[in-house]
Design an enzyme around this catalytic site. Sequence first.
Site, PDB file in Angstrom:
ATOM      1  N   ARG A   1       0.859  -1.186   0.000  1.00  0.00           N
ATOM      2  CA  ARG A   1       0.000   0.000   0.000  1.00  0.00           C
ATOM      3  C   ARG A   1       0.899   1.242   0.000  1.00  0.00           C
ATOM      4  O   ARG A   1       1.728   1.413   0.889  1.00  0.00           O
ATOM      5  CB  ARG A   1      -0.905  -0.011   1.238  1.00  0.00           C
TER       6      ARG A   1
ATOM      7  N   HIS B   1      -2.421  11.297   0.959  1.00  0.00           N
ATOM      8  CA  HIS B   1      -1.870  11.065   2.287  1.00  0.00           C
ATOM      9  C   HIS B   1      -1.238  12.375   2.766  1.00  0.00           C
ATOM     10  O   HIS B   1      -0.036  12.453   3.006  1.00  0.00           O
ATOM     11  CB  HIS B   1      -0.856   9.926   2.255  1.00  0.00           C
TER      12      HIS B   1
ATOM     13  N   ASN C   1      -6.331   8.993   3.122  1.00  0.00           N
ATOM     14  CA  ASN C   1      -5.797   8.359   4.323  1.00  0.00           C
ATOM     15  C   ASN C   1      -6.017   9.304   5.497  1.00  0.00           C
ATOM     16  O   ASN C   1      -5.545  10.442   5.496  1.00  0.00           O
ATOM     17  CB  ASN C   1      -4.302   8.084   4.182  1.00  0.00           C
ATOM     18  N   GLU C   2      -6.775   8.828   6.482  1.00  0.00           N
ATOM     19  CA  GLU C   2      -6.961   9.535   7.746  1.00  0.00           C
ATOM     20  C   GLU C   2      -7.374  10.996   7.588  1.00  0.00           C
ATOM     21  O   GLU C   2      -6.648  11.918   7.986  1.00  0.00           O
ATOM     22  CB  GLU C   2      -5.700   9.434   8.598  1.00  0.00           C
TER      23      GLU C   2
ATOM     24  N   ASN D   1      -7.182   2.261  10.215  1.00  0.00           N
ATOM     25  CA  ASN D   1      -5.867   2.402  10.847  1.00  0.00           C
ATOM     26  C   ASN D   1      -6.070   2.477  12.355  1.00  0.00           C
ATOM     27  O   ASN D   1      -6.872   3.287  12.830  1.00  0.00           O
ATOM     28  CB  ASN D   1      -5.159   3.669  10.375  1.00  0.00           C
TER      29      ASN D   1
ATOM     30  N   TYR E   1      -3.953   2.554  16.167  1.00  0.00           N
ATOM     31  CA  TYR E   1      -2.712   2.636  16.931  1.00  0.00           C
ATOM     32  C   TYR E   1      -2.932   2.664  18.441  1.00  0.00           C
ATOM     33  O   TYR E   1      -2.080   2.219  19.202  1.00  0.00           O
ATOM     34  CB  TYR E   1      -1.923   3.888  16.529  1.00  0.00           C
TER      35      TYR E   1
ATOM     36  N   GLU F   1      -3.326   0.211   8.425  1.00  0.00           N
ATOM     37  CA  GLU F   1      -2.137   0.604   9.185  1.00  0.00           C
ATOM     38  C   GLU F   1      -2.268   0.104  10.616  1.00  0.00           C
ATOM     39  O   GLU F   1      -3.328   0.215  11.231  1.00  0.00           O
ATOM     40  CB  GLU F   1      -1.933   2.119   9.241  1.00  0.00           C
TER      41      GLU F   1
ATOM     42  N   TRP G   1       2.386  -0.979   9.322  1.00  0.00           N
ATOM     43  CA  TRP G   1       3.028   0.325   9.158  1.00  0.00           C
ATOM     44  C   TRP G   1       4.303   0.318   9.981  1.00  0.00           C
ATOM     45  O   TRP G   1       4.244   0.235  11.192  1.00  0.00           O
ATOM     46  CB  TRP G   1       2.106   1.463   9.615  1.00  0.00           C
TER      47      TRP G   1
ATOM     48  N   GLU H   1       8.826  10.912   9.785  1.00  0.00           N
ATOM     49  CA  GLU H   1       7.602  10.733  10.565  1.00  0.00           C
ATOM     50  C   GLU H   1       6.967  12.100  10.886  1.00  0.00           C
ATOM     51  O   GLU H   1       6.862  12.528  12.028  1.00  0.00           O
ATOM     52  CB  GLU H   1       7.903   9.936  11.841  1.00  0.00           C
ATOM     53  N   TRP H   2       6.587  12.798   9.814  1.00  0.00           N
ATOM     54  CA  TRP H   2       5.844  14.055   9.918  1.00  0.00           C
ATOM     55  C   TRP H   2       6.521  15.050  10.858  1.00  0.00           C
ATOM     56  O   TRP H   2       7.707  15.306  10.703  1.00  0.00           O
ATOM     57  CB  TRP H   2       4.386  13.767  10.261  1.00  0.00           C
TER      58      TRP H   2
END
Length: 462
Positions: free
Chosen positions: A83, A127, A171-172, A298, A300, A355, A401, A408-409
């Site tokens: 993905r 994304h 995405n999100e 997703n 977490y 994710e 993921w 990472e952002w």
Amino acid sequence: MMPEQDTLAHKFPAKFVWGVATSAYQIEGAANEGGRAPSIWDTFSHTPGKILDQSNGDVACDHYHRYVEDVEHIANLGLDAYRFSVSWSRVQPDGCGEWNEEGMAFYARLIEALTQKNIRAHMTLYHWDLPQALQEQGGWLNRDTAVHFARYAQEMAARFGDQLASIATHNEPWCTANLGYGNGQFAPGVVDPVAALQVSHHLLLSHGLAIQAMRKQNKSAKLGIVLNQWTADPATDSEEDRAAAAWEYARSVQWFMDPIFRGHYPELALAKIDRSRFIVAPEDMQTIQQPIDFLGINYYFRAYVSTETPPRLPEAKLGITDMGWEIYPEGLSRLLIGIHQEYKDLGLPPIYITENGMAVADQLEGEQIHDSRRIDYMQRHFQEVAKAIEAGVDIRGFFYWSLLDNFEWNSGYLRRFGLIYVDYVSQRRIWKDSAIWFKGFVQQFQHWRSSTKGTSTSREPT
């Protein structure tokens, strides 16, 4: 005690898809190559003080140049699927107008490399990396952006739709709206919670318009959306905590699910917003409520809701990740079973876990990374997915993921989620113990699948 690897592998349906996920800005690099124009994340990451380590995604994992090597890693892991997301400004620099054929050719090469390795390609259109040119016209606060997005989706489906297993619109979108516009933590860095609500609506509208546009292309790719979700658990049994938890679930999970499956926003969340700045055209909800072929989830962490001051914190029996997130695997099965029960009669399609993963402060020891905590995390979350399947939830696949450590952002390169360690100076890829474990797990699954009488061994997802 977790089940043994082979026993756990046997708990999944024979056609279950195992894969890994990435996103364009986090790995591609080549920010100024091949006709690509800046996105909002280029602008944001180059703004002093926005990224914890003052880094940016200009090079990232250099995937643009190293995609063949990275596809080889996916193949060597024995995975069914990959993905990835498209950099909108790489294929359409201004977000409208002319297409950049050099950018399109990159994704054509990537998809072909995956096809050659019998790896199914799952494309995500958005994304979080809006073309900067569209941001200068108002970004997602401008309703026209939803129209531009639908045209972009139509073009990608027309070109690639028969070569892809699936296409996800967003995405999100919760993160785009709330972190991008609500608290300014992510690009474009706007701090306006009321604007975030309008952005969330335009994102959903763009999803609906995009699904309509892609359906008209009559391609084989399954169409859907990817939402980040969590359970919302009250810290105590007090009326205040229970009410706050119900509102948290409504404003996060139901805020995006209800328009897609019910055609309206949840009343509990609407009751607390300023509707004078929340504009919904009469036909919008019908546009948003398009049938979809799959739902990506997703997961977490859970929301642990406390109204006390200071708020109560969860016990975190399994510890926290390097992101500071509580490890709470049972929240995944509870979420999946709850979603199934709430929406199964409203057109809920098959679900993919698109994710799930863990940031660990990985340390390179010689040529090895011993990340036993990540392996335990994976085992526990796989077990919860198996539990949800046993309870009747139609779950078709799991994407870890992430394939690689990456940008990472707003944490920059300080957080590592990957199965594969990336030395950002040399760009060497080194398998962590978790990658080796995952390969063994997938081999156990595939061995069981091939030995099960009367069961298809095709990698083609249903």
